[in-house]
Scaffold this motif. Structure first.
Motif, PDB file in Angstrom:
ATOM      1  N   LYS A  75      15.048  -0.625   2.080  1.00  0.00           N
ATOM      2  CA  LYS A  75      13.896  -0.499   1.320  1.00  0.00           C
ATOM      3  C   LYS A  75      14.230   1.704   0.944  1.00  0.00           C
ATOM      4  O   LYS A  75      13.343   1.747   0.033  1.00  0.00           O
ATOM      5  CB  LYS A  75      12.878  -0.423   2.255  1.00  0.00           C
ATOM      6  CG  LYS A  75      12.099  -2.167   2.972  1.00  0.00           C
ATOM      7  CD  LYS A  75      11.641  -2.333   3.357  1.00  0.00           C
ATOM      8  CE  LYS A  75      11.392  -3.783   3.240  1.00  0.00           C
ATOM      9  NZ  LYS A  75      10.083  -4.149   4.243  1.00  0.00           N
ATOM     10  N   ASN A  78       9.027  -8.714   3.347  1.00  0.00           N
ATOM     11  CA  ASN A  78       8.479  -7.492   2.072  1.00  0.00           C
ATOM     12  C   ASN A  78       9.083  -6.207   1.377  1.00  0.00           C
ATOM     13  O   ASN A  78       9.733  -5.564   1.983  1.00  0.00           O
ATOM     14  CB  ASN A  78       7.018  -7.767   1.884  1.00  0.00           C
ATOM     15  CG  ASN A  78       6.483  -7.737   2.459  1.00  0.00           C
ATOM     16  OD1 ASN A  78       6.528  -7.083   3.836  1.00  0.00           O
ATOM     17  ND2 ASN A  78       5.907  -6.488   2.307  1.00  0.00           N
ATOM     18  N   VAL A  90     -11.395  -0.738   3.041  1.00  0.00           N
ATOM     19  CA  VAL A  90     -10.924  -0.408   1.270  1.00  0.00           C
ATOM     20  C   VAL A  90     -12.489  -0.977   0.631  1.00  0.00           C
ATOM     21  O   VAL A  90     -12.487  -0.834  -0.160  1.00  0.00           O
ATOM     22  CB  VAL A  90      -9.966  -1.477   0.882  1.00  0.00           C
ATOM     23  CG1 VAL A  90      -9.583  -2.353   0.959  1.00  0.00           C
ATOM     24  CG2 VAL A  90      -9.610  -1.173  -1.228  1.00  0.00           C
ATOM     25  N   TYR A 110      12.864   3.698  10.652  1.00  0.00           N
ATOM     26  CA  TYR A 110      12.540   3.772  11.449  1.00  0.00           C
ATOM     27  C   TYR A 110      13.523   3.745  12.150  1.00  0.00           C
ATOM     28  O   TYR A 110      13.469   3.316  13.522  1.00  0.00           O
ATOM     29  CB  TYR A 110      10.901   3.974  11.596  1.00  0.00           C
ATOM     30  CG  TYR A 110      10.549   2.518  11.516  1.00  0.00           C
ATOM     31  CD1 TYR A 110      10.492   1.395  13.057  1.00  0.00           C
ATOM     32  CD2 TYR A 110      10.871   1.885  10.274  1.00  0.00           C
ATOM     33  CE1 TYR A 110      10.195   0.222  11.887  1.00  0.00           C
ATOM     34  CE2 TYR A 110       9.942   0.684  10.381  1.00  0.00           C
ATOM     35  CZ  TYR A 110       9.878  -0.480  11.205  1.00  0.00           C
ATOM     36  OH  TYR A 110       9.841  -1.450  10.699  1.00  0.00           O
ATOM     37  N   TYR A 127      -0.782  -5.463  15.704  1.00  0.00           N
ATOM     38  CA  TYR A 127      -1.633  -6.255  15.623  1.00  0.00           C
ATOM     39  C   TYR A 127      -1.337  -7.996  16.181  1.00  0.00           C
ATOM     40  O   TYR A 127      -2.251  -8.581  16.245  1.00  0.00           O
ATOM     41  CB  TYR A 127      -1.280  -6.779  13.741  1.00  0.00           C
ATOM     42  CG  TYR A 127      -1.823  -5.447  12.955  1.00  0.00           C
ATOM     43  CD1 TYR A 127      -2.884  -4.805  13.261  1.00  0.00           C
ATOM     44  CD2 TYR A 127      -1.513  -5.939  11.561  1.00  0.00           C
ATOM     45  CE1 TYR A 127      -3.266  -3.608  12.461  1.00  0.00           C
ATOM     46  CE2 TYR A 127      -2.574  -4.862  10.727  1.00  0.00           C
ATOM     47  CZ  TYR A 127      -3.227  -3.484  10.848  1.00  0.00           C
ATOM     48  OH  TYR A 127      -2.902  -2.974  10.369  1.00  0.00           O
ATOM     49  N   VAL A 178       1.141  -1.636   0.064  1.00  0.00           N
ATOM     50  CA  VAL A 178      -0.240  -0.236  -0.383  1.00  0.00           C
ATOM     51  C   VAL A 178       0.601   1.012   0.343  1.00  0.00           C
ATOM     52  O   VAL A 178       0.876   2.332  -0.938  1.00  0.00           O
ATOM     53  CB  VAL A 178      -0.759   0.084   1.165  1.00  0.00           C
ATOM     54  CG1 VAL A 178      -1.841   1.835   1.509  1.00  0.00           C
ATOM     55  CG2 VAL A 178      -1.673  -1.551   1.631  1.00  0.00           C
TER      56      VAL A 178
HETATM   57  P1  NDP Z   1       2.982  -4.548   3.102  1.00  0.00           P
HETATM   58  O1  NDP Z   1       3.429  -4.519   2.848  1.00  0.00           O
HETATM   59  O2  NDP Z   1       3.420  -2.873   4.170  1.00  0.00           O
HETATM   60  O3  NDP Z   1       3.980  -5.156   4.783  1.00  0.00           O
HETATM   61  C1  NDP Z   1       3.870  -5.408   6.002  1.00  0.00           C
HETATM   62  C2  NDP Z   1       5.141  -3.861   6.395  1.00  0.00           C
HETATM   63  O4  NDP Z   1       4.565  -3.343   7.137  1.00  0.00           O
HETATM   64  C3  NDP Z   1       6.514  -4.818   6.243  1.00  0.00           C
HETATM   65  O5  NDP Z   1       7.336  -5.363   5.532  1.00  0.00           O
HETATM   66  C4  NDP Z   1       6.913  -4.099   6.987  1.00  0.00           C
HETATM   67  O6  NDP Z   1       7.849  -3.505   7.005  1.00  0.00           O
HETATM   68  C5  NDP Z   1       6.134  -3.050   8.186  1.00  0.00           C
HETATM   69  N1  NDP Z   1       5.667  -3.743   9.289  1.00  0.00           N
HETATM   70  C6  NDP Z   1       5.481  -4.566  10.395  1.00  0.00           C
HETATM   71  N2  NDP Z   1       5.308  -5.127  11.078  1.00  0.00           N
HETATM   72  C7  NDP Z   1       5.659  -3.998  11.508  1.00  0.00           C
HETATM   73  C8  NDP Z   1       6.144  -2.712  13.153  1.00  0.00           C
HETATM   74  N3  NDP Z   1       6.308  -3.227  14.421  1.00  0.00           N
HETATM   75  N4  NDP Z   1       5.995  -2.202  12.683  1.00  0.00           N
HETATM   76  C9  NDP Z   1       6.283  -0.842  11.901  1.00  0.00           C
HETATM   77  N5  NDP Z   1       6.176  -1.311  11.004  1.00  0.00           N
HETATM   78  C10 NDP Z   1       5.982  -2.395  10.274  1.00  0.00           C
HETATM   79  O7  NDP Z   1       1.392  -4.790   3.805  1.00  0.00           O
HETATM   80  P2  NDP Z   1       0.057  -3.992   3.345  1.00  0.00           P
HETATM   81  O8  NDP Z   1       0.790  -2.831   2.193  1.00  0.00           O
HETATM   82  O9  NDP Z   1      -0.649  -5.183   3.036  1.00  0.00           O
HETATM   83  O10 NDP Z   1      -1.082  -3.141   4.010  1.00  0.00           O
HETATM   84  C11 NDP Z   1       0.419  -1.823   4.995  1.00  0.00           C
HETATM   85  C12 NDP Z   1      -1.371  -1.607   6.798  1.00  0.00           C
HETATM   86  O11 NDP Z   1      -2.124  -1.230   5.288  1.00  0.00           O
HETATM   87  C13 NDP Z   1      -1.144  -2.638   7.624  1.00  0.00           C
HETATM   88  O12 NDP Z   1      -1.188  -1.855   8.177  1.00  0.00           O
HETATM   89  C14 NDP Z   1      -2.427  -3.091   6.595  1.00  0.00           C
HETATM   90  O13 NDP Z   1      -3.371  -3.901   7.866  1.00  0.00           O
HETATM   91  C15 NDP Z   1      -3.274  -2.007   6.060  1.00  0.00           C
HETATM   92  N6  NDP Z   1      -4.414  -2.332   5.226  1.00  0.00           N
HETATM   93  C16 NDP Z   1      -5.445  -1.144   5.263  1.00  0.00           C
HETATM   94  C17 NDP Z   1      -6.364  -1.663   4.589  1.00  0.00           C
HETATM   95  C18 NDP Z   1      -7.596  -1.157   4.409  1.00  0.00           C
HETATM   96  O14 NDP Z   1      -8.996  -1.343   3.862  1.00  0.00           O
HETATM   97  N7  NDP Z   1      -8.020  -0.001   5.566  1.00  0.00           N
HETATM   98  C19 NDP Z   1      -6.341  -2.374   3.344  1.00  0.00           C
HETATM   99  C20 NDP Z   1      -5.072  -3.411   2.962  1.00  0.00           C
HETATM  100  C21 NDP Z   1      -3.983  -2.983   4.344  1.00  0.00           C
HETATM  101  P3  NDP Z   1       9.244  -2.301   7.855  1.00  0.00           P
HETATM  102  O15 NDP Z   1      10.262  -3.138   6.626  1.00  0.00           O
HETATM  103  O16 NDP Z   1       9.053  -0.782   6.938  1.00  0.00           O
HETATM  104  O17 NDP Z   1       8.933  -2.787   8.534  1.00  0.00           O
END
Ligand code: NDP
Length: 334
Positions: A184, A326, A278, A200, A251, A160
């Motif tokens: 990243k 990812n 969404v 961060y 989560y 996203v």
């Molecule tokens: P991502 O592709 O962004 O994958 C998750 C990423 O979150 C990881 O790669 C990691 O990146 C980061 N992350 C994981 N744990 C932590 C943490 N404790 N603190 C900070 N960053 C963390 O997932 P999506 O793009 O699919 O989803 C992104 C967000 O959007 C999620 O919160 C998801 O629940 C939400 N979402 C909401 C929707 C809606 O309808 N409201 C629909 C789809 C998604 P890094 O290396 O940067 O830490």
């Protein structure tokens, strides 16, 4: 014909805190031939998404919880490989919510044909699919940025976030992204074209914003919550907007998390915080597909994916979302 051998992933137990491989079970089943009116679909790619963590908890939410001992579900792109006078021809590629398995039988209900000639199959789970639409409506319809706004995006290199950053640039905004590794950050600066990005894990979010958003921020697109939201509230300018998309930092929490401790700032700064889901915005799908396919074709939106091979590795791919494995969309090639 002989029964079709299928492998699928079941929820073995409900995770407490960070999920582990033990919460999942790989199960072999056998499917009969399609009955009249049915089709056999072979999944090619399936999605793992952060929201699935919420469905592993037995509580009331906007989607029902997964059940222990049952196959998980989620977005998938598959191909009709056998049809017994079913509604779609053999060879047709379809988007469904029947992920986490190799094969399934269907009468066509809930299947959406997709064109592999228009976009790569896996992209219908990412930039051309649900995460792309989330970025599009969350930024344009919820946060409503104006040219010149400073937009801060957390989870900026994910499915996203990476799209939010690039749409905000297209709309003339100054974009600051945060992500969890230097690689990243490098991708955000050199491929996505953001104005600034920081790791961060190497500096507090508040320090990153103080350094890279000296004039404050006007919009915060929140994928993370917690310390990110707290720092963003402090950095937001008067009348700033927050699109509350996700709070992945919470989560797996086993106790209520303290941040943000500065929520009272919304009053004096006259901030707007709006959550969104969404699935309430599928009326925007046509606009989204039109704009996104043009932006991708024009090279204005670049997208990445991280691919795990084999249904047996789907739990590892899911777990990888929480350790930041990812870049772009996490998918599993079934
Ligand atoms: P991502 O592709 O962004 O994958 C998750 C990423 O979150 C990881 O790669 C990691 O990146 C980061 N992350 C994981 N744990 C932590 C943490 N404790 N603190 C900070 N960053 C963390 O997932 P999506 O793009 O699919 O989803 C992104 C967000 O959007 C999620 O919160 C998801 O629940 C939400 N979402 C909401 C929707 C809606 O309808 N409201 C629909 C789809 C998604 P890094 O290396 O940067 O830490």
């Amino acid at each position: 014909m002989s029964p079709i051998s299928n492998r699928e992933i079941h929820l073995a137990s409900r995770p407490v805190g960070m999920p582990t491989a033990a919460n999942f079970e790989l199960v072999e089943t056998h499917l009969p031939d399609p009955a009249p009116g049915q089709m056999l679909v072979r999944n090619r790619y399936m999605s793992v998404d952060p929201y699935m963590r919420g469905r592993m908890v037995d509580r009331k939410s906007y989607v029902p919880p997964f059940q222990i001992g049952e196959v998980l579900t989620g977005g998938a792109v598959g191909q009709v490989v056998r049809s017994n006078r079913g509604p779609l021809a053999e060879g047709t590629y379809v988007l469904s919510m029947n992920g986490w398995r190799e094969y399934f039988l269907s009468d066509g209900d809930g299947l959406t044909p997709v064109d592999p000639g228009l976009a790569p199959l896996s992209s219908y789970l990412g930039v051309m699919g649900m995460p792309g639409l989330t970025a599009y409506v969350g930024l344009l319809d919820i946060a409503k940025p104006k040219a010149g706004d400073a937009v801060f995006v957390s989870g900026a290199a994910g499915a996203v976030g990476s799209v939010v950053c690039q749409i905000a640039k297209l709309k003339g905004c100054q974009v600051i992204g945060s992500a969890g590794s230097d690689a990243k950050v490098d991708w955000l600066l050199n491929r996505a074209g953001v104005d600034a990005a920081f790791n961060y894990k190497a500096m507090p979010v508040s320090a990153g914003l103080a350094r890279f958003a000296r004039g404050g921020i006007d919009v915060y697109f929140d994928n993370v919550g917690g310390d990110h939201l707290e720092a963003a509230l402090s950095a937001l300018n008067n009348f700033g907007r927050v699109a509350v998309c996700g709070m992945i930092s919470q989560y797996n929490a086993i106790a209520p998390t303290p941040a943000p401790r500065n929520l009272a700032l919304v009053i004096g700064k006259r901030l707007t915080l709006q959550g969104f889901i969404v699935s309430d915005h599928y009326d925007r799908l046509g606009d989204f597909h039109r704009d996104m396919s043009q932006w991708i074709a024009g090279g204005q939106v670049k997208w990445e994916e991280t691919v795990y091979e084999g249904i047996e590795n789907a739990p590892a791919a899911f777990l990888g979302l929480f350790s930041g494995e990812n870049l772009g969309k996490m998918v599993v090639k079934c």
